[in-house]
Every structure is written in C-alpha cells, then in structure tokens.
Design a protein around this motif. Structure first.
Motif: not given
Ligand code: ZN
Length: 90
Positions: A70-87
C-alpha cells in the motif's frame, strides 16, 4: 421529407460520431446550440473525429493470495510480511 431527415442527420453528425468520447457532453452541447452557425458545427465535427489522448492500461496477473504494497504498489508474495521494494509491512 427524406431530404429533411437527411439534413437532421447531417446536423447531428458530430453528436453521433462523438457520442462515446470523453468530451461527449461538450460535443453534443456545441452541436445543438452552435451547430447552426456552421463554424460551431465544423468545430464540433473536428472535435468528434479527433483521436483521444493515449491512456495505457497495464494488466498485471496476480497469483491467488498475492497482494500489493500500500506504500509503493509493488507486488508482494502471499507469505511476505515486508515489501521487498520499500521495506514497509505488507
Ligand atoms: Zn512497498
């Protein structure tokens, strides 16, 4: 009688051509109220037949359960807890 119908069709030709454009209301109003001034009809016709600005639509396939950050719009995997793009926490 047929000539009258043809003239009515010709008068509303800009409205007919531009009825599904983004500025359709403007085209129709210009055609109806200023169409009789020939120049208004010509402007409405030009407006009706000119191309609309290109607005690309990007289609992205999302796997089931996937989310977008919701911060940068990057796709996050279903099991991810943190965004890989913005953290940020997803
Ligand atoms: Zn992010």
């Amino acid at each position: 009688m047929l000539t009258l119908l043809f003239l009515i069709f010709l008068y509303f030709l800009p409205s007919i051509l531009g009825h599904n454009k983004r500025g359709a209301a403007g085209i129709i109003l210009l055609n109806v109220f200023l169409g009789w001034t020939v120049i208004g009809w010509v402007i409405a016709l030009i407006w009706a037949v000119t191309a609309e600005p290109y607005s690309p639509v990007r289609v992205v396939a999302v796997p089931a359960g996937g989310r977008f950050c919701c911060q940068c719009g990057a796709f996050a995997h279903p099991n991810a807890h943190f965004c890989t793009a913005c953290g940020r926490t997803v």
